[in-house]
Design a protein around this motif. Structure first.
Motif: not given
Lengths: 649, 290
Positions: B118-139
């Motif tokens: 579950r730890v893995d699941y939680f962390i990786m979904r968090l990472a996926d979420l951030v990964w899915a954001l259009p980075g530079l645009l957010i910045a």
């Protein structure tokens, strides 16, 4: 030019393949290294030649040189004459015509040898052409594939339509053989064809090879590290060591009386399956690199009969007796000594009664580990297709100061049981009691109980190359283990030094990283690490199966010494019955997750009751003529089995 | 006790004949460039021939000359001096981002890979979420709308970069965690945090180092893009991205005014990438039998 040993084979005709002065060297990043120093040998039509050598002997690259398949950066000098042509000088285009149709090769790993995306039948007939040089028509191709599969003992035509992953390792290796000999080559080179397979499958594959070779009259070169296999299958055996040919003789003559100290050492350090030895003969040290022994006898650094003459120059391979070649310059002088060494080892054999008595003497005290009906199911519950039951209710008992063997083939669950004992796996059901504590649910143990478990049971793993952390020095690995056992330890350096001495390594090894150690030395460090916490039981999971035969005996002797000194118990997990006989007093035979037989090792191996145990005992290679002949019966039932139940890896 | 000794065969002790491979010319050049940029970042104002913000309208928009090696901009500021002083903004921000992402990403990646479940699941979904954001645009949105300067941009980029590290580290940890040496440490009862940091992490270090160099290069470009848009770095501070956008109009008068910062950016980013690749190969040689 010296006459290559064995110019006239059993068939008496001119040799099919003659190798003269084959010198293989590599040049990687500007550094030259010698791989073989110049081998001479020949192969007669219909002859089986065994090339026996340990890791680093150059046997595999010798085989590849014969067929012009050396990897980039490696090149060969000398002469490989096949039907008047020198293979080493042929251009790639002509080589490609010869490969497969005249010289063919099969490799060690049946899992990667076949193209995973091609059906087996298609791989076999891929290069077959009809009379007019065109690829075969569909119906004809099917027929040819079926015919060639039948030749390697696969009667089930459905195999031709199967993908490689649907077949077991043994079946794949047979398909590989069928594909290699599809174009009727004159010479087949088999590089460790049975090493990756289970012992019972090994026998079938060797029997098939022999049958195909005899019916077709092919020349066969078998590359192997196992003298027993070579003696079982080959007419003549060539012993390669650190790039030099040390002895060539007919299999029978070599087995009866080896004429080189290295061959003798190999024979003596190969554990016998029919008797337990009180002490195994081991060749000290490990295999040198050919560069380091380039100007002396390759075996001199490890030879107990070494004299000045041995290191003065490289001794040539000379005919020392009719049809016997040896590279030992002292062979005449030391022959009686060698025979004496051999009879000494014979004298170290215990008879059956002594061996069984051992089993009664030990393990009388309280049990260190008791398991009751341990079950282990892998895979998530609910997904029935993906669940694998590794253990189906296994109950074993290991007494104090007792060595217990656990034997079985791959997939029998033997490693899983060992891992459950040390707490690396949690059993699905059943109990494991270690030193009076129920440890079957490691997650629920109190910290104190967990510490007691750690200090009671330790483990030695199979692979010497990954068992030690590659970035840490031996000293820090051992120091950490010592501190884990005793947080208050004062002089860690001194304690590490003592541990290293106990396992027969110099103290200065503490500063080395694992990469600077040989396989045997790493396994010694692994034993030392397990000993650091003063455990009562060490689970040894195939601790010698990745080591060379000459080193294997050293580790087995070390384990025996350690036991004598510390009084630890062993659970010795192995597939090798000969090894288990030298180590364990009692043995459990595991088959598909169930204990099928148990008892004193001598009783079980000499008089197996269960058909599975009998099959295991029978599959140990033997030079007895009947060994391969009888493999057919054994093969029949397992072929039917393999065909009906497609297996994964 | 009788000691069974493994005698030295002299095989493994013999001096390695393999010489250390010398880095190629390209790598040496990359190192030289990075070293130069770092030196400028540290001692920029001492090395610069003119004050970075010293205006001299008499020499506005001059082409390169012996006096002003790279010419001047429309306020008469020396381009070379501004490039030298601007190295500080080019180094500090990306370095902070790379190190920040290294810490956050490695900790999360190690924990996810080692514990799994579950730890893995939680962390990786968090990472996926951030990964899915259009980075530079957010910045751009965060820095532009909320305001806040350079360091807000740095923090935003750390958050946007860490998933890369976390994923790579997790994958490498998964490979290592079932190796016998890790299991042996577990069997000895060594603390999990110690197993993660002292046993597993050093073995995946080559990957981590290489990835940190790549992150540096990526953040350098991203931060410069922000300042090109006028976000992040305050207007007067010399910054390569800012110079590039401000001097775009001078391309007729002094082409070097906008070309020089662009070249500096590209050279630094490419050098960092090359050094990252090289150090990966170099480090993974370590501890391997060759």
């Amino acid at each position: 030019m010296t006459v290559p040993p064995g110019a006239a084979g059993p068939a008496g005709g001119a040799p099919l393949l003659t190798v003269r002065g084959l010198r293989i060297s590599s040049r990687l990043q500007g550094v030259d290294r010698v791989i073989t120093t110049g081998s001479d040998f020949s192969l007669a039509p219909g002859e089986t030649l065994g090339i026996v050598g340990e890791s680093g002997s150059g046997k595999s690259l010798t085989a590849r040189a014969l067929i012009g398949l050396l990897p980039a950066g490696v090149h060969a000098e000398g002469e490989v004459e096949y039907r008047g042509r020198d293979i080493l000088k042929l251009p790639e285009r002509q080589l490609r015509q010869i490969r497969g149709s005249e010289l063919a090769m099969i490799f060690q790993d049946p899992f990667t040898m076949l193209n995973p995306l091609m059906r087996c039948g298609a791989q076999i007939v891929e290069l077959l052409r009809d009379e007019r040089g065109r690829p075969l028509k569909r119906a004809r191709a099917r027929q040819e594939a079926a015919r060639r599969l039948a030749e390697v003992g696969i009667a089930d035509a459905a195999v031709a339509d199967a993908y490689p992953f649907e077949l077991s390792g043994g079946m794949r290796q047979r398909v590989g053989i069928a594909a290699a000999i599809a174009r009727d080559p004159q010479v087949l080179i088999a590089d460790e064809p049975s090493t990756a397979l289970d012992v019972t499958t090994q026998r079938e594959i060797l029997a098939r090879l022999r049958e195909v070779q005899q019916t077709r009259g092919m020349g066969l070169i078998l590359i192997t590290h196992d003298l027993r296999v070579a003696f079982a299958l080959c007419d003549r055996v060539l012993v390669l060591y650190a790039g030099s040919v040390l002895e060539v003789a007919t299999a029978g003559a070599m087995e009866a009386e080896p004429l080189h100290p290295y061959t003798l050492g190999l024979l003596l350090s190969d554990p016998p399956v029919d008797r337990r030895l009180s002490h195994m003969a081991a060749i000290p040290g490990s295999v040198p690199s050919p560069d380091d022994v380039a100007t002396s006898c390759a075996f001199a650094p490890r030879c107990e009969w070494r004299a000045e003459i041995c290191t003065a120059a490289t001794p040539p391979l000379a005919e020392v007796a009719p049809a016997r070649w040896s590279a030992c310059v002292r062979v005449d002088g030391i022959e009686p000594l060698m025979q004496e060494a051999r009879s000494e080892t014979m004298a170290a054999r215990l008879d059956h009664e002594q061996e069984v008595a051992l089993a009664q003497e030990t393990g009388q005290d309280s049990a260190v580990v008791v398991t009751r009906d341990v079950e282990k199911v892998f895979g998530e519950s609910g997904q029935s297709g993906r669940r694998v039951t590794a253990l189906k209710g296994v109950s074993i008992e290991i007494g104090a100061d007792e060595a217990v063997g656990l034997v079985g083939e791959s997939g029998s669950g033997k490693s899983t049981l060992g891992r459950c004992l040390v707490g690396l796996e949690t059993p699905t059901a059943g109990t494991i009691v270690v030193n009076g504590i129920d440890t079957s649910q490691t997650g629920r143990l109190s910290a104190a109980d967990r510490r007691r478990l750690r200090r009671t049971v330790q483990m030695v793993f199979q692979d010497p190359y990954s068992t030690l952390n590659p970035v840490r020095t031996v000293g820090s690995t051992l120091g950490e283990a010592l501190s884990a056992a005793d947080g208050q330890i004062r002089d860690v350096r001194k304690a590490v030094g003592e541990l290293l001495e106990r396992v027969g390594l110099p103290v200065r090894y503490a500063e080395r990283k694992p990469v600077a150690l040989s396989g045997g030395e790493r396994q010694r460090v692994a034993v030392a690490r397990a000993l650091a916490v003063r455990p009562r039981l060490i689970v040894c999971d195939e601790p010698v199966s990745a080591l060379d035969v000459s080193v294997q005996a050293q580790i087995l002797n070390l384990l025996a010494e350690v036991r004598r000194e510390f009084g630890v118990s062993y659970l010795f997990i192995t597939h090798d019955l000969a090894v288990v006989r030298q180590v364990a007093e009692r043995v459990y035979v595991l088959c598909q997750g169930e204990v099928v037989e148990q008892g004193a090792t001598g009783d079980v191996l000499d008089n197996p009751q269960d058909p599975y145990t009998r099959k295991l005992v029978d599959s140990i290679p033997s030079s007895d003529e009947t060994w391969l002949a009888q493999a057919d019966e054994a093969a029949q039932d397992s072929t039917a089995q393999a065909a009906s139940t497609p297996q994964g890896a | 006790m009788t000691v069974i000794t493994a005698p030295d065969t002299g095989v493994l002790v013999s001096p390695r004949k393999r010489g250390r491979r010398r880095p190629s010319l390209l790598i040496l050049l990359s190192f030289l460039i990075v070293l130069l940029v770092v030196a400028c970042a540290l001692f920029g104002s001492l090395l610069a021939p003119f004050g970075a913000n010293a205006q001299n309208l008499i020499v506005a928009t001059q082409a390169p000359s012996a006096h002003h090696l790279l010419g001047t901009d429309d306020f008469g500021r020396d381009i070379l001096s501004r490039i030298i002083v601007g190295a500080r903004a080019a180094v500090i921000g990306p370095a902070l981002i790379a190190v920040g992402a290294l810490i956050v990403g490695n900790v999360l990646g190690l924990v996810a890979g080692y514990f799994g479940g579950r730890v893995d699941y939680f962390i990786m979904r968090l990472a996926d979420l951030v990964w899915a954001l259009p980075g530079l645009l957010i910045a751009i949105v965060v820095v532009g709308v909320i305001g806040g300067g350079y360091y807000v941009a740095v923090v935003v980029l750390v958050v946007l970069t860490f998933p890369i590290d976390a994923r790579i580290v997790r994958g490498a940890v998964l490979q290592q965690r079932n190796m016998p040496y890790v299991e042996a440490a577990e069997t000895l009862g060594i603390a999990r945090s110690r197993i993660m940091l002292r046993h597993i992490w050093p073995n995946i270090l080559p990957l981590v180092v290489a990835n940190t160099f790549l992150n540096f290069a990526f953040s350098l470009v991203a931060l410069s893009a922000l300042s090109f848009l006028g976000l992040g770095v305050p207007l007067n501070t010399p910054d390569w991205g800012g110079m590039l956008s401000q001097n775009l109009s001078l391309i007729q008068g002094n082409a070097m005014a906008c070309l020089a910062p662009a070249i500096a950016l590209v050279l630094t980013a490419v050098s960092m990438n090359l050094i990252g690749d090289w150090s990966y190969e170099r480090l993974s040689d370590r501890g391997r039998a060759r």
